[in-house]
Design an enzyme around this catalytic site. Structure first.
Site, PDB file in Angstrom:
ATOM      1  N   ASP A 104       0.843  -1.198   0.000  1.00  0.00           N
ATOM      2  CA  ASP A 104       0.000   0.000   0.000  1.00  0.00           C
ATOM      3  C   ASP A 104       0.876   1.246   0.000  1.00  0.00           C
ATOM      4  OD1 ASP A 104      -2.182  -1.665   0.191  1.00  0.00           O
ATOM      5  OD2 ASP A 104      -2.283  -1.535   2.378  1.00  0.00           O
TER       6      ASP A 104
HETATM    7  N1  URA Z   1      -1.232  -6.071   3.696  1.00  0.00           N
HETATM    8  C1  URA Z   1      -1.745  -4.821   3.754  1.00  0.00           C
HETATM    9  O1  URA Z   1      -2.787  -4.601   4.337  1.00  0.00           O
HETATM   10  N2  URA Z   1      -1.063  -3.839   3.142  1.00  0.00           N
HETATM   11  C2  URA Z   1       0.118  -4.006   2.511  1.00  0.00           C
HETATM   12  O2  URA Z   1       0.688  -3.063   1.983  1.00  0.00           O
HETATM   13  C3  URA Z   1       0.632  -5.317   2.475  1.00  0.00           C
HETATM   14  C4  URA Z   1      -0.058  -6.332   3.084  1.00  0.00           C
END
Ligand code: URA
Length: 239
Positions: A104
């Protein structure tokens, strides 16, 4: 030095069996000289390889370990926002590197970038059981009850079924290590939110045999070492 058949097959244009047949038919040449045996070794960076007189680019794939900072998209391009590719020099961007899986925008930590599509596909397949380890900081405190639920394989609010995952509370429980082997959208955040412990910060520490190099500051990158590359390849073929 790499074996001739392995090298040509790594281009994705032919299978190893097809390569052996091409060699048998005398259609493969190194620096103008016909290759006689599939196991013949060649230095891919220097040798000129041709099949039926046409040059074949066998430059080995590139593998980059990046410490992703917060605020960048795990994408190759975006019209409005900066991406992790913006951290790499132009010659690497031109090679068409892409991130293996997404973090993310606000997640930090280990990101592998490569132009090896086959390896990327295998690393991301849940069937390959490649563990991704995250350090999460949460609101509230996680405990062994949360660990037990994740270990069962959670079903999230929208019915999404997750594979069993690991959770190890750290210190007072406001931080934990979460280990997942799949990469569903916002998976770690959604699993912990479903336990009433929303994630405040998320950082990926490891992916399979790759561990984020402590020497890399956020935004910095380096090429994988030969050992790391061979560990990835071994995992790739063993699973
Ligand atoms: N899980 C998440 O919620 N976000 C990420 O960036 C990676 C794994």
């Amino acid at each position: 030095m790499d074996r001739m058949d392995k090298l040509l097959a790594s281009t994705g244009k032919w299978s190893r069996r097809e390569v052996r047949e091409l060699i048998r038919q005398g259609r493969v040449k190194v620096d103008g000289r016909p290759v006689n045996k599939p196991e013949e070794k060649v230095e891919p960076a220097c040798a000129v390889l041709t099949v039926d007189g046409v040059t074949v680019d066998c430059t080995p794939f590139v593998y980059v370990m990046l410490h992703k900072p917060a605020g960048l998209l795990s994408a190759t391009e975006d019209r409005k926002q900066p991406t992790v590719l913006d951290l790499l020099p132009p010659e690497l961007r031109r090679r068409g590197l892409f991130p293996v899986g997404r973090l993310d925008k606000d997640t930090t930590g280990l990101l592998l970038l490569t132009d090896d599509g086959d390896l990327a596909h295998r690393l991301l397949s849940p069937r390959k059981h490649v563990d991704k380890v995250y350090l999460a900081q949460v609101e509230g405190r996680v405990d062994q009850g949360d660990a037990a639920v994740l270990a069962e394989g959670m079903v999230l609010g929208d019915g999404l079924r997750c594979l069993p995952a690991g959770l190890e509370p750290l210190e007072d429980g406001s931080r934990c290590l979460v280990t997942v082997r799949e990469g569903k959208y916002h998976q770690v955040k959604r699993m912990l939110a479903a336990r009433g412990k929303p994630v405040k910060a998320l950082h990926r520490c490891a992916m399979g045999p790759l561990v984020l190099d402590e020497g890399l500051k956020p935004g910095e990158w380096r090429f994988l070492t030969a050992l790391e590359r061979s560990e990835l390849q071994r995992l790739d073929s063993a699973t």
